[in-house]
Write a protein that holds these residues in place. Structure first.
Motif, PDB file in Angstrom:
ATOM      1  N   ALA A 144       0.834  -1.210   0.000  1.00  0.00           N
ATOM      2  CA  ALA A 144       0.000   0.000   0.000  1.00  0.00           C
ATOM      3  C   ALA A 144       0.863   1.251   0.000  1.00  0.00           C
ATOM      4  O   ALA A 144       0.562   2.230  -0.705  1.00  0.00           O
ATOM      5  CB  ALA A 144      -0.921  -0.015   1.212  1.00  0.00           C
ATOM      6  N   ARG A 145       1.936   1.249   0.771  1.00  0.00           N
ATOM      7  CA  ARG A 145       2.810   2.422   0.815  1.00  0.00           C
ATOM      8  C   ARG A 145       3.508   2.623  -0.531  1.00  0.00           C
ATOM      9  O   ARG A 145       3.687   3.753  -1.001  1.00  0.00           O
ATOM     10  CB  ARG A 145       3.829   2.263   1.927  1.00  0.00           C
ATOM     11  N   ALA A 146       3.919   1.536  -1.169  1.00  0.00           N
ATOM     12  CA  ALA A 146       4.542   1.646  -2.487  1.00  0.00           C
ATOM     13  C   ALA A 146       3.551   2.152  -3.528  1.00  0.00           C
ATOM     14  O   ALA A 146       3.902   2.973  -4.394  1.00  0.00           O
ATOM     15  CB  ALA A 146       5.111   0.293  -2.900  1.00  0.00           C
ATOM     16  N   ALA A 147       2.318   1.677  -3.474  1.00  0.00           N
ATOM     17  CA  ALA A 147       1.301   2.152  -4.411  1.00  0.00           C
ATOM     18  C   ALA A 147       1.013   3.635  -4.196  1.00  0.00           C
ATOM     19  O   ALA A 147       0.805   4.383  -5.163  1.00  0.00           O
ATOM     20  CB  ALA A 147       0.020   1.334  -4.250  1.00  0.00           C
ATOM     21  N   ALA A 148       1.000   4.073  -2.936  1.00  0.00           N
ATOM     22  CA  ALA A 148       0.783   5.491  -2.662  1.00  0.00           C
ATOM     23  C   ALA A 148       1.926   6.340  -3.202  1.00  0.00           C
ATOM     24  O   ALA A 148       1.697   7.426  -3.754  1.00  0.00           O
ATOM     25  CB  ALA A 148       0.629   5.708  -1.156  1.00  0.00           C
ATOM     26  N   ALA A 149       3.162   5.853  -3.052  1.00  0.00           N
ATOM     27  CA  ALA A 149       4.308   6.599  -3.585  1.00  0.00           C
ATOM     28  C   ALA A 149       4.246   6.687  -5.103  1.00  0.00           C
ATOM     29  O   ALA A 149       4.480   7.758  -5.688  1.00  0.00           O
ATOM     30  CB  ALA A 149       5.609   5.927  -3.143  1.00  0.00           C
ATOM     31  N   LEU A 193       8.806  -0.341  -2.036  1.00  0.00           N
ATOM     32  CA  LEU A 193       8.326  -1.670  -1.662  1.00  0.00           C
ATOM     33  C   LEU A 193       9.470  -2.557  -1.181  1.00  0.00           C
ATOM     34  O   LEU A 193       9.364  -3.223  -0.141  1.00  0.00           O
ATOM     35  CB  LEU A 193       7.610  -2.307  -2.851  1.00  0.00           C
ATOM     36  N   LEU A 194      10.578  -2.569  -1.914  1.00  0.00           N
ATOM     37  CA  LEU A 194      11.710  -3.408  -1.515  1.00  0.00           C
ATOM     38  C   LEU A 194      12.307  -2.939  -0.190  1.00  0.00           C
ATOM     39  O   LEU A 194      12.704  -3.758   0.647  1.00  0.00           O
ATOM     40  CB  LEU A 194      12.780  -3.390  -2.608  1.00  0.00           C
ATOM     41  N   ARG A 195      12.368  -1.638   0.023  1.00  0.00           N
ATOM     42  CA  ARG A 195      12.928  -1.126   1.273  1.00  0.00           C
ATOM     43  C   ARG A 195      12.060  -1.509   2.466  1.00  0.00           C
ATOM     44  O   ARG A 195      12.561  -1.902   3.525  1.00  0.00           O
ATOM     45  CB  ARG A 195      13.080   0.390   1.195  1.00  0.00           C
ATOM     46  N   LEU A 201      11.769  -7.767   7.164  1.00  0.00           N
ATOM     47  CA  LEU A 201      12.556  -8.978   7.357  1.00  0.00           C
ATOM     48  C   LEU A 201      13.619  -8.784   8.426  1.00  0.00           C
ATOM     49  O   LEU A 201      13.905  -9.683   9.211  1.00  0.00           O
ATOM     50  CB  LEU A 201      13.212  -9.378   6.031  1.00  0.00           C
ATOM     51  N   GLN A 202      14.209  -7.606   8.494  1.00  0.00           N
ATOM     52  CA  GLN A 202      15.213  -7.333   9.513  1.00  0.00           C
ATOM     53  C   GLN A 202      14.604  -7.314  10.902  1.00  0.00           C
ATOM     54  O   GLN A 202      15.208  -7.792  11.861  1.00  0.00           O
ATOM     55  CB  GLN A 202      15.901  -5.994   9.222  1.00  0.00           C
ATOM     56  N   ARG A 203      13.389  -6.760  11.050  1.00  0.00           N
ATOM     57  CA  ARG A 203      12.733  -6.748  12.358  1.00  0.00           C
ATOM     58  C   ARG A 203      12.420  -8.156  12.833  1.00  0.00           C
ATOM     59  O   ARG A 203      12.469  -8.445  14.021  1.00  0.00           O
ATOM     60  CB  ARG A 203      11.447  -5.924  12.287  1.00  0.00           C
TER      61      ARG A 203
END
Length: 244
Positions: A144-149, A193-195, A201-203
């Motif tokens: 959703a955040r990637a789509a908004a960007a 999206l990748l970020r 994954l890191q969390r």
């Protein structure tokens, strides 16, 4: 004479008392100043103006990172991204007009829907092969955040795209300028999206196999770009007419 005798004594008494009073005042004034001194800065500091807390703008709220996934908020954010992307489609449809408005307005956000519905679930499945725990709510939040960007970029480029596609002398130039805007918005969306997926994954401690996860993310980036291009080529008439 009798009345004049006590006057010098009174004067001497007054003269003697006056220095004592002065000494008492002088002795009392430093103490008073010392006691009053530390409180003055505190009073002035407390009386100073307090800066009002700022409120984030609409764009900042739309792209803000959230501490926890929110299904309703993520769906709303995704819908706003699709709506902004459709503005760019309307700008591309201005070259031909008529039904072309509807085709382009639906075709531009269709690529975002395809990547979200096909690419992200496939990436989640691939990451499980590398022991990566990426749950569906976090994947949806990142999508959703990637789509908004992407929508914000395309919506911002819509006026310039409309100007170029309407005033271009050749169909190839119009298609090239339209594709350039799509590429910019798509690349920014993939990067976001990748970020976000990498941060999730890191969390969760899922980067034990860093090379495998990196390869999966890079493969997803290539797949997302290819899928978006395929959808845009099949749904946007301006691209076909510019090449044929």
């Amino acid at each position: 004479m009798e009345t004049g005798v006590p006057e010098p004594a009174e004067r001497r008494g007054d003269a003697t008392a006056a220095p004592a009073e002065r000494r008492g005042d002088a002795a009392a004034s430093p103490a008073t100043t010392a006691s009053a001194g530390p409180t003055a800065p505190a009073t002035s500091a407390s009386a100073g103006p307090t800066a009002p807390a700022g409120h984030p703008g609409w764009t900042a709220s739309l792209l803000a990172e959230r501490p926890a996934p929110d299904l309703r908020g993520d769906l709303s954010r995704f819908g706003v991204g699709l709506g902004l992307a459709s503005l760019y489609g309307l700008a591309l449809g201005a070259r031909q007009g008529g039904v072309s408005f509807a085709h382009h307005a639906a075709g531009v956000p269709a690529a975002l829907v395809a990547v979200a519905c096909l690419g992200v679930p496939a990436l989640t499945i691939v990451l499980t092969l590398f022991d990566a725990t990426l749950d569906a709510p976090r994947a949806l939040s990142a999508t959703a955040r990637a789509a908004a960007a992407t929508g914000l970029v395309l919506g911002g480029l819509a006026p310039a795209a409309a100007l170029f596609v309407v005033t271009s002398a050749s169909d190839f130039t119009a298609a090239l300028m339209g594709m350039l805007g799509l590429a910019v918005g798509g690349v920014i969306g993939v990067i976001v999206l990748l970020r976000d997926l990498r941060a999730a994954l890191q969390r969760d401690g899922g980067l034990l196999l860093l090379a495998g996860h990196g390869a999966a993310l890079l493969g997803f980036a290539g797949f997302a770009v290819a899928l978006a291009l395929r959808v845009w080529w099949g749904t946007l008439p301006i691209l076909k007419e510019g090449v044929l």
